[in-house]
Design a protein around this motif. Structure first.
Motif, PDB file in Angstrom:
ATOM      1  N   GLU A  43      -4.677  30.185 -32.018  1.00 28.40           N
ATOM      2  CA  GLU A  43      -3.241  30.245 -31.731  1.00 28.40           C
ATOM      3  C   GLU A  43      -2.476  29.196 -32.519  1.00 28.40           C
ATOM      4  N   ARG A  44      -3.022  28.002 -32.614  1.00 26.52           N
ATOM      5  CA  ARG A  44      -2.362  26.946 -33.380  1.00 26.52           C
ATOM      6  C   ARG A  44      -2.220  27.357 -34.843  1.00 26.52           C
ATOM      7  N   LEU A  45      -3.284  27.883 -35.418  1.00 20.10           N
ATOM      8  CA  LEU A  45      -3.235  28.288 -36.818  1.00 20.10           C
ATOM      9  C   LEU A  45      -2.237  29.422 -37.042  1.00 20.10           C
ATOM     10  N   GLU A  46      -2.103  30.312 -36.072  1.00 21.22           N
ATOM     11  CA  GLU A  46      -1.138  31.405 -36.198  1.00 21.22           C
ATOM     12  C   GLU A  46       0.300  30.887 -36.173  1.00 21.22           C
ATOM     13  N   HIS A  47       0.537  29.757 -35.508  1.00 21.70           N
ATOM     14  CA  HIS A  47       1.892  29.217 -35.384  1.00 21.70           C
ATOM     15  C   HIS A  47       2.215  28.095 -36.363  1.00 21.70           C
ATOM     16  N   TYR A  48       1.217  27.291 -36.740  1.00 18.52           N
ATOM     17  CA  TYR A  48       1.541  26.139 -37.604  1.00 18.52           C
ATOM     18  C   TYR A  48       0.354  25.679 -38.459  1.00 18.52           C
ATOM     19  N   ALA A  49      -0.235  26.610 -39.182  1.00 21.56           N
ATOM     20  CA  ALA A  49      -1.356  26.265 -40.066  1.00 21.56           C
ATOM     21  C   ALA A  49      -0.955  25.217 -41.109  1.00 21.56           C
ATOM     22  N   ASN A  50       0.317  25.204 -41.489  1.00 15.28           N
ATOM     23  CA  ASN A  50       0.786  24.240 -42.483  1.00 15.28           C
ATOM     24  C   ASN A  50       0.930  22.831 -41.904  1.00 15.28           C
ATOM     25  N   HIS A  51       0.595  22.656 -40.632  1.00 14.20           N
ATOM     26  CA  HIS A  51       0.598  21.339 -39.996  1.00 14.20           C
ATOM     27  C   HIS A  51      -0.832  20.942 -39.593  1.00 14.20           C
ATOM     28  N   PHE A  52      -1.785  21.474 -40.326  1.00 16.58           N
ATOM     29  CA  PHE A  52      -3.186  21.058 -40.284  1.00 16.58           C
ATOM     30  C   PHE A  52      -3.471  20.484 -41.669  1.00 16.58           C
ATOM     31  N   TRP A  53      -3.881  19.246 -41.713  1.00 17.33           N
ATOM     32  CA  TRP A  53      -4.262  18.617 -42.976  1.00 17.33           C
ATOM     33  C   TRP A  53      -5.775  18.499 -42.956  1.00 17.33           C
ATOM     34  N   LEU A  54      -6.430  19.205 -43.890  1.00 12.43           N
ATOM     35  CA  LEU A  54      -7.883  19.297 -43.923  1.00 12.43           C
ATOM     36  C   LEU A  54      -8.440  18.528 -45.112  1.00 12.43           C
ATOM     37  N   MET A  55      -9.578  17.862 -44.901  1.00 11.76           N
ATOM     38  CA  MET A  55     -10.266  17.183 -45.995  1.00 11.76           C
ATOM     39  C   MET A  55     -11.649  17.792 -46.173  1.00 11.76           C
ATOM     40  N   PHE A  56     -11.956  18.118 -47.420  1.00 10.19           N
ATOM     41  CA  PHE A  56     -13.229  18.744 -47.758  1.00 10.19           C
ATOM     42  C   PHE A  56     -14.045  17.867 -48.702  1.00 10.19           C
ATOM     43  N   GLU A  80      -6.467   8.633 -44.844  1.00  7.37           N
ATOM     44  CA  GLU A  80      -5.852   9.436 -45.904  1.00  7.37           C
ATOM     45  C   GLU A  80      -5.118  10.641 -45.316  1.00  7.37           C
ATOM     46  N   LEU A  81      -5.719  11.261 -44.317  1.00  8.30           N
ATOM     47  CA  LEU A  81      -5.078  12.426 -43.690  1.00  8.30           C
ATOM     48  C   LEU A  81      -3.846  12.021 -42.888  1.00  8.30           C
ATOM     49  N   ILE A  82      -3.916  10.890 -42.208  1.00  3.79           N
ATOM     50  CA  ILE A  82      -2.749  10.387 -41.475  1.00  3.79           C
ATOM     51  C   ILE A  82      -1.621  10.111 -42.466  1.00  3.79           C
ATOM     52  N   GLN A  83      -1.948   9.501 -43.595  1.00  9.36           N
ATOM     53  CA  GLN A  83      -0.931   9.238 -44.629  1.00  9.36           C
ATOM     54  C   GLN A  83      -0.343  10.546 -45.160  1.00  9.36           C
ATOM     55  N   ALA A  84      -1.168  11.576 -45.292  1.00  5.53           N
ATOM     56  CA  ALA A  84      -0.670  12.882 -45.737  1.00  5.53           C
ATOM     57  C   ALA A  84       0.306  13.464 -44.712  1.00  5.53           C
ATOM     58  N   ALA A  85      -0.024  13.341 -43.420  1.00  2.61           N
ATOM     59  CA  ALA A  85       0.868  13.833 -42.368  1.00  2.61           C
ATOM     60  C   ALA A  85       2.182  13.052 -42.365  1.00  2.61           C
ATOM     61  N   ILE A  86       2.102  11.735 -42.561  1.00  2.00           N
ATOM     62  CA  ILE A  86       3.308  10.900 -42.613  1.00  2.00           C
ATOM     63  C   ILE A  86       4.177  11.302 -43.809  1.00  2.00           C
ATOM     64  N   ALA A  87       3.555  11.473 -44.968  1.00  4.48           N
ATOM     65  CA  ALA A  87       4.300  11.868 -46.166  1.00  4.48           C
ATOM     66  C   ALA A  87       4.976  13.225 -45.971  1.00  4.48           C
ATOM     67  N   ASP A  88       4.268  14.150 -45.339  1.00  4.04           N
ATOM     68  CA  ASP A  88       4.836  15.472 -45.078  1.00  4.04           C
ATOM     69  C   ASP A  88       6.034  15.359 -44.144  1.00  4.04           C
ATOM     70  N   ALA A  89       5.894  14.557 -43.082  1.00  3.06           N
ATOM     71  CA  ALA A  89       7.006  14.376 -42.139  1.00  3.06           C
ATOM     72  C   ALA A  89       8.218  13.760 -42.839  1.00  3.06           C
ATOM     73  N   LYS A  90       7.972  12.771 -43.697  1.00  2.00           N
ATOM     74  CA  LYS A  90       9.078  12.154 -44.458  1.00  2.00           C
ATOM     75  C   LYS A  90       9.750  13.178 -45.355  1.00  2.00           C
ATOM     76  N   SER A  91       8.956  13.974 -46.047  1.00  2.00           N
ATOM     77  CA  SER A  91       9.517  14.937 -46.994  1.00  2.00           C
ATOM     78  C   SER A  91      10.356  16.012 -46.305  1.00  2.00           C
ATOM     79  N   HIS A  92      10.108  16.222 -45.018  1.00  2.00           N
ATOM     80  CA  HIS A  92      10.877  17.212 -44.261  1.00  2.00           C
ATOM     81  C   HIS A  92      11.981  16.569 -43.421  1.00  2.00           C
ATOM     82  N   GLY A  93      12.206  15.290 -43.615  1.00  2.00           N
ATOM     83  CA  GLY A  93      13.301  14.606 -42.932  1.00  2.00           C
ATOM     84  C   GLY A  93      13.118  14.451 -41.437  1.00  2.00           C
TER      85      GLY A  93
END
Length: 160
Positions: free
Chosen positions: A35-48, A104-117
């Motif tokens: 359900e989460r992926l169906e609603h906000y997959a772009n708010h999952f930051w994955l590291m491989f 690194e993933l937390i920093q990616a989430a922070i950067a994304d939040a900043k970029s979206h105001g």
């Protein structure tokens, strides 16, 4: 290591990592992740590591300023234009811990939040992790209203 956002094809790997990182009372189920992926997959930051998912951070956006247990269960509460990026989980496979991957993933989430105001990010954590999240600028706001998994959680906020 590669970082990207999720797709529904990542469901099984996400659920497997979650089950290794949290006890059953605290872990989200595969159905909840679907359900989460169906609603906000772009708010999952994955590291491989090559093709292997080793860590991820996920959460949704909302105008509600405090993280509640209802948010974990109701993916449809996501508001793409919401002021606050909630963080529901920070997961790293045990064999990959202590290498800075979660950071690194937390920093990616922070950067994304900043970029979206967005106004900032909110998460809850156990007391032993307060110092860790403080390194990223999160401020402890005290005991959270969340009782997820019958654990005492502390709400942390990073205001941007």
């Amino acid at each position: 290591m590669q970082i990207r956002t999720a797709t529904i094809d990542d469901l099984a790997a996400i659920a497997a990592v979650e089950s290794e990182c949290f006890p059953p009372a605290e872990a989200a189920t595969a159905e909840e992740f679907k359900e989460r992926l169906e609603h906000y997959a772009n708010h999952f930051w994955l590291m491989f590591d090559n093709d292997k998912l080793i860590a991820f951070v996920d959460g949704f956006c909302t105008d509600i300023p405090n993280l509640t247990d209802e948010m974990y269960a109701k993916a449809e509460m996501h508001n793409e234009d919401g002021k606050w990026q909630m963080i529901f989980g920070v997961n790293t496979l045990p064999s990959y811990r202590n290498h800075g991957y979660a950071g690194e993933l937390i920093q990616a989430a922070i950067a994304d939040a900043k970029s979206h105001g967005r106004s900032g990010l909110v998460l809850t954590c156990k007391d032993k992790l307060i110092k860790y999240y403080s390194k990223f600028g999160f401020v402890n706001e005290g005991i959270s209203e969340s009782v997820h998994g019958n654990v005492t959680w502390y709400q942390m906020r990073l205001t941007l």
